[in-house]
Design a protein around this motif. Sequence first.
Motif, PDB file in Angstrom:
ATOM      1  N   GLN A  91       0.825  -1.220   0.000  1.00 30.07           N
ATOM      2  CA  GLN A  91       0.000   0.000   0.000  1.00 30.07           C
ATOM      3  C   GLN A  91       0.859   1.270   0.000  1.00 30.07           C
ATOM      4  OE1 GLN A  91      -2.572  -0.933   3.447  1.00 30.07           O
ATOM      5  NE2 GLN A  91      -4.237  -1.277   1.998  1.00 30.07           N
ATOM      6  N   ILE A  92       1.833   1.296  -0.887  1.00 29.66           N
ATOM      7  CA  ILE A  92       2.684   2.473  -1.040  1.00 29.66           C
ATOM      8  C   ILE A  92       1.928   3.540  -1.835  1.00 29.66           C
ATOM      9  CG2 ILE A  92       4.809   3.344  -2.094  1.00 29.66           C
ATOM     10  CD1 ILE A  92       5.276   1.663   0.410  1.00 29.66           C
ATOM     11  N   ASP A  93       1.984   4.775  -1.375  1.00 26.50           N
ATOM     12  CA  ASP A  93       1.305   5.875  -2.056  1.00 26.50           C
ATOM     13  C   ASP A  93       2.237   6.675  -2.953  1.00 26.50           C
ATOM     14  OD1 ASP A  93      -1.285   5.538  -0.714  1.00 26.50           O
ATOM     15  OD2 ASP A  93      -0.186   6.143   1.084  1.00 26.50           O
ATOM     16  N   LEU A  94       3.540   6.636  -2.671  1.00 24.51           N
ATOM     17  CA  LEU A  94       4.509   7.419  -3.439  1.00 24.51           C
ATOM     18  C   LEU A  94       5.848   6.696  -3.446  1.00 24.51           C
ATOM     19  CD1 LEU A  94       5.344  10.117  -4.874  1.00 24.51           C
ATOM     20  CD2 LEU A  94       5.950  10.979  -2.594  1.00 24.51           C
ATOM     21  N   VAL A  95       6.431   6.545  -4.632  1.00 24.41           N
ATOM     22  CA  VAL A  95       7.774   5.973  -4.774  1.00 24.41           C
ATOM     23  C   VAL A  95       8.741   7.110  -5.071  1.00 24.41           C
ATOM     24  CG1 VAL A  95       9.258   4.446  -6.140  1.00 24.41           C
ATOM     25  CG2 VAL A  95       6.900   3.756  -5.611  1.00 24.41           C
ATOM     26  N   VAL A  96       9.821   7.182  -4.296  1.00 27.30           N
ATOM     27  CA  VAL A  96      10.815   8.250  -4.467  1.00 27.30           C
ATOM     28  C   VAL A  96      12.153   7.621  -4.822  1.00 27.30           C
ATOM     29  CG1 VAL A  96      11.907  10.272  -3.425  1.00 27.30           C
ATOM     30  CG2 VAL A  96       9.594   9.598  -2.718  1.00 27.30           C
ATOM     31  N   LYS A  97      12.754   8.110  -5.908  1.00 24.37           N
ATOM     32  CA  LYS A  97      14.024   7.552  -6.358  1.00 24.37           C
ATOM     33  C   LYS A  97      14.911   8.666  -6.907  1.00 24.37           C
ATOM     34  CE  LYS A  97      16.108   4.334  -9.666  1.00 24.37           C
ATOM     35  NZ  LYS A  97      17.019   5.373 -10.186  1.00 24.37           N
ATOM     36  N   ALA A  98      16.188   8.624  -6.560  1.00 26.17           N
ATOM     37  CA  ALA A  98      17.136   9.570  -7.148  1.00 26.17           C
ATOM     38  C   ALA A  98      17.414   9.162  -8.582  1.00 26.17           C
ATOM     39  CB  ALA A  98      18.435   9.601  -6.342  1.00 26.17           C
ATOM     40  N   THR A  99      17.671  10.146  -9.437  1.00 25.42           N
ATOM     41  CA  THR A  99      17.929   9.852 -10.839  1.00 25.42           C
ATOM     42  C   THR A  99      19.104  10.670 -11.335  1.00 25.42           C
ATOM     43  OG1 THR A  99      16.904   9.647 -13.035  1.00 25.42           O
ATOM     44  CG2 THR A  99      16.384  11.620 -11.773  1.00 25.42           C
ATOM     45  N   LYS A 100      19.551  10.349 -12.524  1.00 25.58           N
ATOM     46  CA  LYS A 100      20.652  11.064 -13.162  1.00 25.58           C
ATOM     47  C   LYS A 100      20.432  11.021 -14.663  1.00 25.58           C
ATOM     48  CE  LYS A 100      23.419   6.834 -12.867  1.00 25.58           C
ATOM     49  NZ  LYS A 100      24.632   6.209 -12.317  1.00 25.58           N
ATOM     50  N   ASN A 101      21.233  11.780 -15.398  1.00 28.25           N
ATOM     51  CA  ASN A 101      21.094  11.792 -16.850  1.00 28.25           C
ATOM     52  C   ASN A 101      21.444  10.432 -17.440  1.00 28.25           C
ATOM     53  OD1 ASN A 101      20.362  14.456 -16.811  1.00 28.25           O
ATOM     54  ND2 ASN A 101      22.425  15.213 -17.158  1.00 28.25           N
ATOM     55  N   HIS A 102      20.749  10.104 -18.516  1.00 30.21           N
ATOM     56  CA  HIS A 102      20.962   8.814 -19.156  1.00 30.21           C
ATOM     57  C   HIS A 102      21.618   9.000 -20.516  1.00 30.21           C
ATOM     58  CE1 HIS A 102      17.127   8.095 -16.750  1.00 30.21           C
ATOM     59  NE2 HIS A 102      18.107   7.532 -16.084  1.00 30.21           N
ATOM     60  N   ASP A 103      22.528   8.108 -20.843  1.00 28.44           N
ATOM     61  CA  ASP A 103      23.096   8.085 -22.183  1.00 28.44           C
ATOM     62  C   ASP A 103      22.045   7.554 -23.147  1.00 28.44           C
ATOM     63  OD1 ASP A 103      24.590   6.024 -24.235  1.00 28.44           O
ATOM     64  OD2 ASP A 103      25.610   7.961 -24.063  1.00 28.44           O
ATOM     65  N   ASP A 104      21.790   8.292 -24.247  1.00 29.73           N
ATOM     66  CA  ASP A 104      20.690   7.925 -25.143  1.00 29.73           C
ATOM     67  C   ASP A 104      20.811   6.500 -25.676  1.00 29.73           C
ATOM     68  OD1 ASP A 104      19.490  10.350 -24.811  1.00 29.73           O
ATOM     69  OD2 ASP A 104      20.373  11.263 -26.587  1.00 29.73           O
ATOM     70  N   LEU A 105      21.984   6.137 -26.191  1.00 28.96           N
ATOM     71  CA  LEU A 105      22.155   4.812 -26.777  1.00 28.96           C
ATOM     72  C   LEU A 105      22.002   3.731 -25.723  1.00 28.96           C
ATOM     73  CD1 LEU A 105      22.799   3.001 -29.155  1.00 28.96           C
ATOM     74  CD2 LEU A 105      25.239   3.329 -28.685  1.00 28.96           C
ATOM     75  N   ALA A 106      22.652   3.932 -24.576  1.00 31.71           N
ATOM     76  CA  ALA A 106      22.560   2.941 -23.503  1.00 31.71           C
ATOM     77  C   ALA A 106      21.132   2.797 -23.019  1.00 31.71           C
ATOM     78  CB  ALA A 106      23.486   3.328 -22.348  1.00 31.71           C
ATOM     79  N   SER A 107      20.371   3.903 -23.017  1.00 33.39           N
ATOM     80  CA  SER A 107      18.998   3.860 -22.543  1.00 33.39           C
ATOM     81  C   SER A 107      18.116   3.030 -23.464  1.00 33.39           C
ATOM     82  CB  SER A 107      18.443   5.284 -22.436  1.00 33.39           C
ATOM     83  OG  SER A 107      19.155   6.025 -21.472  1.00 33.39           O
ATOM     84  N   VAL A 108      18.423   3.037 -24.758  1.00 36.07           N
ATOM     85  CA  VAL A 108      17.641   2.239 -25.696  1.00 36.07           C
ATOM     86  C   VAL A 108      17.933   0.758 -25.511  1.00 36.07           C
ATOM     87  CG1 VAL A 108      17.285   1.688 -28.134  1.00 36.07           C
ATOM     88  CG2 VAL A 108      17.426   4.070 -27.411  1.00 36.07           C
ATOM     89  N   ILE A 109      19.196   0.424 -25.298  1.00 37.75           N
ATOM     90  CA  ILE A 109      19.585  -0.974 -25.179  1.00 37.75           C
ATOM     91  C   ILE A 109      19.296  -1.514 -23.781  1.00 37.75           C
ATOM     92  CG2 ILE A 109      21.512  -2.607 -25.344  1.00 37.75           C
ATOM     93  CD1 ILE A 109      22.810  -0.653 -27.320  1.00 37.75           C
ATOM     94  N   PHE A 110      19.667  -0.758 -22.759  1.00 33.49           N
ATOM     95  CA  PHE A 110      19.441  -1.152 -21.373  1.00 33.49           C
ATOM     96  C   PHE A 110      18.588  -0.077 -20.707  1.00 33.49           C
ATOM     97  CE2 PHE A 110      23.683  -2.738 -22.576  1.00 33.49           C
ATOM     98  CZ  PHE A 110      23.438  -4.092 -22.499  1.00 33.49           C
ATOM     99  N   THR A 111      17.280  -0.280 -20.696  1.00 41.25           N
ATOM    100  CA  THR A 111      16.388   0.744 -20.170  1.00 41.25           C
ATOM    101  C   THR A 111      16.642   0.940 -18.684  1.00 41.25           C
ATOM    102  OG1 THR A 111      14.733   0.058 -21.756  1.00 41.25           O
ATOM    103  CG2 THR A 111      13.994   1.456 -19.957  1.00 41.25           C
ATOM    104  N   PRO A 112      16.944   2.146 -18.245  1.00 38.85           N
ATOM    105  CA  PRO A 112      17.241   2.399 -16.834  1.00 38.85           C
ATOM    106  C   PRO A 112      16.040   2.099 -15.931  1.00 38.85           C
ATOM    107  CG  PRO A 112      17.961   4.229 -18.206  1.00 38.85           C
ATOM    108  CD  PRO A 112      17.124   3.335 -19.066  1.00 38.85           C
ATOM    109  N   THR A 113      16.366   1.854 -14.672  1.00 36.41           N
ATOM    110  CA  THR A 113      15.327   1.497 -13.708  1.00 36.41           C
ATOM    111  C   THR A 113      14.230   2.547 -13.634  1.00 36.41           C
ATOM    112  OG1 THR A 113      16.875   0.218 -12.363  1.00 36.41           O
ATOM    113  CG2 THR A 113      14.886   1.015 -11.269  1.00 36.41           C
ATOM    114  N   ASP A 114      14.607   3.834 -13.637  1.00 36.70           N
ATOM    115  CA  ASP A 114      13.562   4.850 -13.494  1.00 36.70           C
ATOM    116  C   ASP A 114      12.668   4.918 -14.721  1.00 36.70           C
ATOM    117  OD1 ASP A 114      16.159   5.601 -14.171  1.00 36.70           O
ATOM    118  OD2 ASP A 114      15.781   7.707 -13.942  1.00 36.70           O
TER     119      ASP A 114
END
Length: 307
Positions: A106-129
């Motif tokens: 029964q979580i109402d809000l998920v909070v996670k730190a994030t950072k910039n993603h490399d475009d190519l890497a993001s397509v191949i390995f989708t980041p957790t966020d």
Amino acid sequence: MIECNHILAVLDAERDNQPALSRALEVAQKTGATVTALMVVYDLSYDMTTMLSPDERDTMRDAVTKDQSKRLSQQLKEQGFSNIDIVVEWNNKAYESVIYYALNNQIDLVVKATKNHDDLASVIFTPTDWHLMRKCPRPVLLVKDHDWPENGEIIAAVNVGSEDEEHDALNDKITDIANEYARLLKGHVNLVNSYPATPLNIAIEVPEFDSEKYHSAVKNHHLDEMDAHAAKHGIAPNKCIVKEGLPERVIPQVAKEIDAELVIIGTVGRVGISAALIGNTAEHVIDALNCDVLAIKPNGFVSPYTV
């Protein structure tokens, strides 16, 4: 009112400081919510040990998670964080642990730190966020290094030009939440909407096409819709911004101009090839922002992990 009784702060094993936990506690202090800290760990070498039986592997994993939990507890106490429930789970897909925990507790809000993603890497390995933005049914607050000062600026990114009822409902939801956070943070809500430029191919291929008239009609339509939406939610006209361009350009530009502390945006989950090739507007926006982003799912969204 914002329903926020239980917040899940997703911690990063590779970070000494934990901005997600700091932000979660800040929200909890204002809402009275409880906070659980979740860290997901994984080491491929433990699964590659063929000489061990499944039971022995499980024992080793339990030992690793228990050890990590003790170290995390000590680390948080040294940093001044106390009376926080700590959960450490073993999973090579961190987002799955986050989503399942959110659904089952029964979580109402998920909070996670994030950072910039490399475009190519993001397509191949989708980041957790990115996975969380697509698949987590709960609001996801992605935290960057920006303070939440009183009398700060909050952006509600809306799409008022659409005639789709689901878009209208999402616009209402985003704006209502923005107003609640403004009351919570003693801030100010800014409605931001972008509209598309005149298609160049039409102007070239159809000589009689009046591009100026078309542009004026599109702009005025969005302005009229914005006026109606703002009036519906009690937003002052001087806090309404309508600009030509793609939302992934317009929203970060406005956020920088007004030094926004929080951007609230709707996101619709995509999976498969379309997710890799197209992505979501929210996913493109977040990399260009230097402030927090609160990703909201439309009403009726069902996570693929919902049992």
